[in-house]
Design a protein around this motif. Structure first.
Motif, PDB file in Angstrom:
ATOM      1  N   VAL A 119       0.841  -1.193   0.000  1.00 19.64           N
ATOM      2  CA  VAL A 119       0.000   0.000   0.000  1.00 19.64           C
ATOM      3  C   VAL A 119       0.876   1.244   0.000  1.00 19.64           C
ATOM      4  O   VAL A 119       1.842   1.338   0.755  1.00 19.64           O
ATOM      5  N   ARG A 120       0.548   2.173  -0.863  1.00 22.92           N
ATOM      6  CA  ARG A 120       1.251   3.455  -0.886  1.00 22.92           C
ATOM      7  C   ARG A 120       0.250   4.589  -1.018  1.00 22.92           C
ATOM      8  O   ARG A 120      -0.691   4.506  -1.814  1.00 22.92           O
ATOM      9  N   LEU A 121       0.466   5.619  -0.226  1.00 20.94           N
ATOM     10  CA  LEU A 121      -0.270   6.866  -0.350  1.00 20.94           C
ATOM     11  C   LEU A 121       0.767   7.961  -0.543  1.00 20.94           C
ATOM     12  O   LEU A 121       1.636   8.143   0.303  1.00 20.94           O
ATOM     13  N   VAL A 122       0.689   8.662  -1.660  1.00 22.20           N
ATOM     14  CA  VAL A 122       1.698   9.660  -1.996  1.00 22.20           C
ATOM     15  C   VAL A 122       1.034  11.019  -2.162  1.00 22.20           C
ATOM     16  O   VAL A 122       0.256  11.222  -3.099  1.00 22.20           O
ATOM     17  N   GLU A 123       1.361  11.924  -1.237  1.00 22.36           N
ATOM     18  CA  GLU A 123       0.817  13.279  -1.296  1.00 22.36           C
ATOM     19  C   GLU A 123       1.697  14.165  -2.173  1.00 22.36           C
ATOM     20  O   GLU A 123       2.918  13.957  -2.259  1.00 22.36           O
ATOM     21  N   SER A 124       1.072  15.142  -2.774  1.00 28.85           N
ATOM     22  CA  SER A 124       1.795  16.137  -3.555  1.00 28.85           C
ATOM     23  C   SER A 124       0.989  17.433  -3.558  1.00 28.85           C
ATOM     24  O   SER A 124      -0.172  17.453  -3.160  1.00 28.85           O
ATOM     25  N   GLY A 125       1.634  18.506  -4.011  1.00 26.96           N
ATOM     26  CA  GLY A 125       0.933  19.775  -4.158  1.00 26.96           C
ATOM     27  C   GLY A 125       1.219  20.796  -3.088  1.00 26.96           C
ATOM     28  O   GLY A 125       0.729  21.928  -3.162  1.00 26.96           O
ATOM     29  N   GLY A 126       1.975  20.419  -2.077  1.00 25.66           N
ATOM     30  CA  GLY A 126       2.307  21.391  -1.038  1.00 25.66           C
ATOM     31  C   GLY A 126       3.285  22.425  -1.547  1.00 25.66           C
ATOM     32  O   GLY A 126       3.821  22.334  -2.653  1.00 25.66           O
ATOM     33  N   GLY A 127       3.515  23.437  -0.714  1.00 30.24           N
ATOM     34  CA  GLY A 127       4.451  24.474  -1.092  1.00 30.24           C
ATOM     35  C   GLY A 127       4.290  25.712  -0.252  1.00 30.24           C
ATOM     36  O   GLY A 127       3.638  25.683   0.796  1.00 30.24           O
ATOM     37  N   LEU A 128       4.881  26.788  -0.722  1.00 33.16           N
ATOM     38  CA  LEU A 128       4.833  28.086  -0.051  1.00 33.16           C
ATOM     39  C   LEU A 128       3.859  28.985  -0.798  1.00 33.16           C
ATOM     40  O   LEU A 128       3.941  29.124  -2.019  1.00 33.16           O
ATOM     41  N   VAL A 129       2.946  29.594  -0.049  1.00 35.92           N
ATOM     42  CA  VAL A 129       1.946  30.464  -0.658  1.00 35.92           C
ATOM     43  C   VAL A 129       1.692  31.636   0.279  1.00 35.92           C
ATOM     44  O   VAL A 129       1.845  31.503   1.510  1.00 35.92           O
ATOM     45  N   GLN A 130       1.318  32.764  -0.281  1.00 36.32           N
ATOM     46  CA  GLN A 130       0.983  33.927   0.547  1.00 36.32           C
ATOM     47  C   GLN A 130      -0.417  33.781   1.133  1.00 36.32           C
ATOM     48  O   GLN A 130      -1.280  33.090   0.567  1.00 36.32           O
ATOM     49  N   ALA A 131      -0.632  34.435   2.235  1.00 39.33           N
ATOM     50  CA  ALA A 131      -1.968  34.447   2.840  1.00 39.33           C
ATOM     51  C   ALA A 131      -2.995  34.923   1.820  1.00 39.33           C
ATOM     52  O   ALA A 131      -2.739  35.859   1.055  1.00 39.33           O
ATOM     53  N   GLY A 132      -4.137  34.232   1.804  1.00 42.23           N
ATOM     54  CA  GLY A 132      -5.179  34.531   0.838  1.00 42.23           C
ATOM     55  C   GLY A 132      -5.088  33.709  -0.426  1.00 42.23           C
ATOM     56  O   GLY A 132      -6.023  33.711  -1.235  1.00 42.23           O
TER      57      GLY A 132
END
Length: 115
Positions: free
Chosen positions: A2-15
């Motif tokens: 079983v594998r669960l692979v998250e992606s899409g995180g990062g640095l973003v400004q408020a809002g």
């Protein structure tokens, strides 16, 4: 395996917005309740959102109206659309798959919201 692979995180400004993805393999995805948790530095891991096999959704009060969880069973993927992000949303975000007997965690993806 079983594998669960998250992606899409990062640095973003408020809002700003981010969309997290969690791709699952090794499970019958459509039978699992899929969830997103987060853990900020020095704090306990908390449930952010959940979506059942029937696509019923639930959210933590702190993210209601800003975050949307969805799933694509054809792609074995669960998503978390995060809008109107706040600095207090900064955390490592994890997906977790709940089955009738077993559950599985992903490795997490960092989300940082700058003020």
């Amino acid at each position: 395996q079983v594998r669960l692979v998250e992606s899409g995180g990062g640095l973003v400004q408020a809002g700003g917005s981010l969309r997290l993805s969690c791709a699952a393999s090794g499970i019958t995805f459509g039978l699992y309740t899929m969830t997103w948790y987060r853990q900020a530095s020095g704090k306990q891991r908390e449930l952010v959102a959940a979506i059942s096999s029937a696509s019923t959704t639930n959210y933590a009060d702190s993210v209601k109206g800003r975050f949307t969880i969805s799933r694509d069973n054809a792609k074995n993927t669960v998503y978390l659309q995060m809008n109107s992000l706040k600095p207090e949303d900064t955390a490592v975000y994890f997906c977790k798959a709940y089955g009738n007997v077993l559950s599985y965690w992903g490795q997490g993806t960092q989300v940082t919201v700058s003020s």
